[in-house]
Design an enzyme around this catalytic site. Structure first.
Site, short mmCIF file in Angstrom:
data_model
loop_
_atom_site.label_atom_id
_atom_site.label_comp_id
_atom_site.label_asym_id
_atom_site.label_seq_id
_atom_site.Cartn_x
_atom_site.Cartn_y
_atom_site.Cartn_z
N HIS A 105 0.80 -1.24 0.00
CA HIS A 105 0.00 0.00 0.00
C HIS A 105 0.83 1.29 0.00
O HIS A 105 0.54 2.23 0.74
CB HIS A 105 -0.96 0.00 1.19
CG HIS A 105 -2.09 -1.00 1.07
ND1 HIS A 105 -2.54 -1.50 -0.12
CD2 HIS A 105 -2.86 -1.59 2.04
CE1 HIS A 105 -3.53 -2.34 0.10
NE2 HIS A 105 -3.75 -2.44 1.39
N HIS A 179 -9.49 2.58 0.40
CA HIS A 179 -9.53 1.43 1.32
C HIS A 179 -10.67 1.54 2.34
O HIS A 179 -10.49 1.15 3.51
CB HIS A 179 -8.17 1.31 2.01
CG HIS A 179 -7.78 -0.08 2.38
ND1 HIS A 179 -8.40 -0.78 3.39
CD2 HIS A 179 -6.85 -0.91 1.86
CE1 HIS A 179 -7.83 -1.98 3.50
NE2 HIS A 179 -6.89 -2.08 2.58
N GLU A 313 -11.76 -2.78 -3.05
CA GLU A 313 -10.67 -1.93 -3.55
C GLU A 313 -10.58 -2.04 -5.08
O GLU A 313 -9.93 -2.95 -5.60
CB GLU A 313 -9.36 -2.33 -2.89
CG GLU A 313 -9.39 -2.25 -1.37
CD GLU A 313 -8.33 -3.12 -0.71
OE1 GLU A 313 -7.14 -2.93 -1.01
OE2 GLU A 313 -8.68 -4.00 0.08
C1 FUC Z 1 -5.90 -5.15 2.44
C2 FUC Z 1 -5.23 -6.47 2.32
C3 FUC Z 1 -4.15 -6.75 3.21
C4 FUC Z 1 -4.01 -5.95 4.46
C5 FUC Z 1 -4.61 -4.59 4.44
C6 FUC Z 1 -5.01 -4.00 5.74
O1 FUC Z 1 -5.98 -4.48 1.24
O2 FUC Z 1 -4.92 -6.85 1.03
O3 FUC Z 1 -3.99 -8.11 3.41
O4 FUC Z 1 -4.41 -6.64 5.55
O5 FUC Z 1 -5.44 -4.29 3.42
#
Ligand code: FUC
Length: 347
Positions: A105, A179, A313
């Site tokens: 990320h 997210h 996402e």
């Molecule tokens: C998500 C996942 C990951 C991670 C994160 C907080 O996108 O793909 O595994 O735990 O976010």
């Protein structure tokens, strides 16, 4: 429609501001200039009761200390990059290893952890926030100065639009997402296990034990990954499918999306009657069901626990730079990266 702003808190001596977009039909979205975080979305249920349908906090400290990317914009590259390095034009770029030996990320201080410049745009039938940020050459190991723009628009049809734009002065990688963890029950009354998800996708990416795509695309047919006709999240949590088990009992997988954007992803909570419809121009959606969402903290009075929210996402495929059969996430010098996703709420 209107927009109001409040002082949210302070981060390293800088003020963090919360902006709330309000439409004429009872929908409200609050967003911070810190990480372009969407901290609250208020929508009515079938009886007209207005409640929050996402995970978020009310203080900067909570975000800094506990947030697993709640509501934030993720970049430069969403998801994991294997080995935290990549090669581009015969040069090897070393990225931050913030997930074991891999990069996740955008690194230590990704787009989710900086304060963006914000502008409010009010029109007759929409209100919007325009966030801008210059990500400098070498930031988190990535090449190129990248001028980023994120636009959040709320319309009077209870639609929230997320638009990303980026221009770099060097060839680089860019694959941005948001997210947000959804929980349509309202104010986190229940976990998301009984939410019914429909995804117009026939293939998902197989993951290895470090949650990185192996490069294989597997058919969803006959598996708990088949969301084409709607399926409860619970199915994948209780399943013995090795991919569900490896993800920590649930889903943490990219699903390949087709060209037809009409109602590609639909999430429904039968009890509240709330439905979220997602449409995107992106090639994939990573479904993450909060399998790792645990810790000694509260989310607006509710103890953090697994399956309290799920992320949709929308993005390019993770680790695409190492997978020649995945659509490229390379951005050429001077070209504009553009990505759009819409969230429409109905009952
Ligand atoms: C998500 C996942 C990951 C991670 C994160 C907080 O996108 O793909 O595994 O735990 O976010």
């Amino acid at each position: 429609m209107r927009v109001y702003q409040e002082r949210f808190g302070v981060l390293n001596g800088q003020t963090v501001t919360a902006y709330t977009l309000v439409n004429d039909h009872g929908m409200e979205v609050t967003s911070l200039d810190y990480g372009c975080i969407i901290s609250r979305i208020i929508v009515p249920d079938q009886k007209g009761t207005k409640e929050n349908v996402i995970l978020g906090f009310d203080t900067v400290d909570d975000y800094v200390n506990h947030s697993p990317y709640f509501g934030a914009v993720i970049g430069r590259v969403a998801g994991r990059i294997s080995g935290a390095e990549f090669e581009l034009d015969n040069q090897v770029y070393q990225l931050d290893q913030n997930d074991g030996k891999n990069h996740l990320h955008g690194g230590k201080i990704g787009f989710d952890k900086i304060i963006w410049k914000t502008e409010v745009v009010e029109k007759a039938d929409s209100v919007a926030l325009v966030f801008t940020y210059l990500s400098k050459d070498g930031e988190e190991g990535y090449p190129g100065n990248v001028n980023m723009k994120v636009t959040y628009t709320l319309t009077n049809d209870n639609e929230f639009q997320l638009a990303y734009e980026g221009v770099s002065d060097q060839r680089t990688l860019l694959n941005v997402t948001n997210h947000t963890y959804f929980n349509l029950s309202g104010d986190l009354k229940r976990e998301i296990l009984d939410h019914v998800l429909t995804v117009n996708s026939n293939q998902f990416a197989e993951l290895d034990s470090e949650l990185i795509p192996t490069g294989e695309l597997l058919a969803v047919e006959g598996t708990p990954f088949d969301f084409t006709a709607g399926r409860k999240i619970k199915d994948g949590v209780e399943s013995q499918h090795p991919q569900n088990v490896l993800a920590g009992k649930g889903y943490d997988h990219p699903f390949v999306l087709g060209e037809n954007q009409h109602e590609q992803i639909v999430l429904k909570d039968e009890t509240s009657g709330r439905t979220l419809i997602v449409e995107t121009d992106q090639p994939a959606v990573v479904l993450y069901t909060g399998n790792q969402l645990e810790g000694d903290f509260e989310i607006r009075g509710v103890k953090a626990r697994k399956y309290l929210g799920l992320c949709l996402e929308t993005q390019g495929m993770p680790d695409a730079i190492h997978q020649p059969n995945f659509p490229s996430v390379i951005l050429n010098k001077g070209e504009t990266y553009q990505a759009k996703t819409k969230w429409r709420f109905t009952v």
